[in-house]
Design a protein around this motif. Structure first.
Motif, short mmCIF file in Angstrom:
data_model
loop_
_atom_site.label_atom_id
_atom_site.label_comp_id
_atom_site.label_asym_id
_atom_site.label_seq_id
_atom_site.Cartn_x
_atom_site.Cartn_y
_atom_site.Cartn_z
N SER A 21 0.82 -1.56 -0.10
CA SER A 21 -0.18 -0.30 -0.18
C SER A 21 0.60 1.45 -0.18
N GLU A 22 2.34 1.39 0.19
CA GLU A 22 2.92 2.31 0.86
C GLU A 22 3.09 2.64 -1.17
N ILE A 23 3.82 1.60 -1.86
CA ILE A 23 3.94 1.96 -3.20
C ILE A 23 2.34 3.72 -4.11
N LYS A 24 3.61 3.78 -4.54
CA LYS A 24 2.53 4.81 -5.34
C LYS A 24 2.24 4.68 -6.94
N VAL A 25 0.60 4.41 -7.35
CA VAL A 25 1.38 4.03 -8.82
C VAL A 25 0.40 5.12 -9.71
N ILE A 26 1.04 5.74 -10.30
CA ILE A 26 0.32 6.37 -11.58
C ILE A 26 -0.59 5.67 -13.18
N MET A 27 -1.14 5.51 -12.96
CA MET A 27 -2.06 5.45 -14.28
C MET A 27 -1.46 5.48 -15.82
N LEU A 28 -0.69 4.99 -16.76
CA LEU A 28 -0.82 5.89 -18.05
C LEU A 28 -2.06 4.95 -18.64
N THR A 29 -2.64 5.40 -19.52
CA THR A 29 -3.56 5.27 -20.49
C THR A 29 -4.11 5.95 -21.47
N ILE A 30 -4.23 5.73 -22.59
CA ILE A 30 -4.84 6.30 -24.56
C ILE A 30 -6.00 6.73 -24.11
N LYS A 47 5.70 16.13 -12.96
CA LYS A 47 5.34 16.45 -12.20
C LYS A 47 4.13 15.62 -10.79
N ALA A 48 3.37 14.53 -11.76
CA ALA A 48 2.48 13.46 -11.30
C ALA A 48 3.12 12.98 -10.45
N ILE A 49 4.75 12.12 -10.72
CA ILE A 49 5.58 11.89 -9.73
C ILE A 49 6.07 12.48 -8.72
N GLN A 50 6.54 13.44 -8.59
CA GLN A 50 6.63 14.68 -7.79
C GLN A 50 5.37 14.68 -7.01
N LYS A 51 3.98 14.55 -7.42
CA LYS A 51 2.91 15.10 -6.76
C LYS A 51 2.48 13.95 -5.80
N VAL A 52 2.92 12.68 -6.22
CA VAL A 52 1.78 11.50 -5.53
C VAL A 52 2.75 11.28 -4.57
N MET A 53 4.52 11.60 -4.33
CA MET A 53 5.12 11.39 -3.60
C MET A 53 4.69 12.37 -2.70
N GLN A 54 4.32 13.54 -3.18
CA GLN A 54 4.29 14.39 -1.92
C GLN A 54 2.96 14.02 -1.20
N GLY A 55 2.37 12.91 -1.43
CA GLY A 55 0.74 12.67 -0.82
C GLY A 55 0.09 12.73 -1.47
N GLU A 56 -0.11 13.83 -2.42
CA GLU A 56 -1.24 14.12 -3.44
C GLU A 56 -1.42 13.47 -4.45
#
Length: 216
Positions: free
Chosen positions: A76-85, A115-124
């Motif tokens: 659960s601690e790992i952040k996930v960003i979905m990539l899609t078309i 920016k997405a990577i940085q934001k999710v690492m900041q808890g957003e």
């Protein structure tokens, strides 16, 4: 400064390598794993434990949504960003509800991805700007539809539960789907039965079908 460790999961090698080369230009990031499907991703994550996973939705063997569920259950601690078309509100809402911290279109520029990577690492939570309007419209549409179907009788959570009952889900499956406890599901089911004046799940399912709850 400690680098953010990133894993890239996409079934297209060219896309994987392309994203890798672009992100490697960013000094704050380190690419620690590449994978071609959900199964490969989970194997790599188990060993490497990246900070962020960039996860494609449509992949063979195990798709991104199933992989996302597995990641959130185990890590659960790992952040996930979905990539899609897909500029698809249903995909967006489903992945955010499961626990994805970000949703970025594949045709976005590299600065948006960084920016997405940085934001999710900041808890957003980061949602690609072009999708924000789609998300708001979809939530408003669902709210209107729910109100049309069930008025003020059921809460929105009870609506979700009865919709899953109509699909044949048992309490444990509903709990897993909605990320709530089985005890909470039982309480919701009990309240639903009282409000719609039925005594069992079959009658509740028929009620849902009759009132078009299953189609929303």
């Amino acid at each position: 400064m400690k680098k953010i460790r990133v894993a890239i999961v996409d079934d297209h090698a060219l896309i994987r390598e392309g994203i890798k080369k672009l992100l490697e230009l960013e000094e704050s990031l380190e690419i620690v794993a590449l994978a071609g499907d959900g199964n490969e991703a989970l194997e790599a994550i188990h060993v490497i434990r990246p900070d962020v996973v960039l996860l494609d939705i449509n992949m063979p063997n195990m798709n991104g949504i199933d992989c996302l569920k597995a990641i959130k259950e185990e890590y659960s601690e790992i952040k996930v960003i979905m990539l899609t078309i897909h500029e698809d509100a249903e995909y967006l809402i489903e992945t955010i509800n499961i626990g994805a911290e970000g949703y970025v279109l594949k045709d976005a520029d590299v600065s948006s991805l960084v920016k997405a990577i940085q934001k999710v690492m900041q808890g957003e939570v980061y949602i690609h700007p072009t999708l924000s309007g789609i998300l708001v419209k979809e939530y408003k549409r669902k709210e209107r539809n729910i109100e049309d179907v069930i008025g003020n009788n059921l809460t929105k959570r009870e609506y979700e539960v009865i919709r899953l009952i109509s699909k044949g889900f048992n309490n444990k499956e509903i709990a897993n789907e909605l990320f709530i406890s089985e005890k909470t599901v039982k309480n919701h089911v009990s309240n639903i039965f009282k409000k719609i004046k039925v005594t069992d799940r079959t009658q509740a399912a028929l009620y849902a079908i009759k009132h078009n709850i299953t189609k929303i």
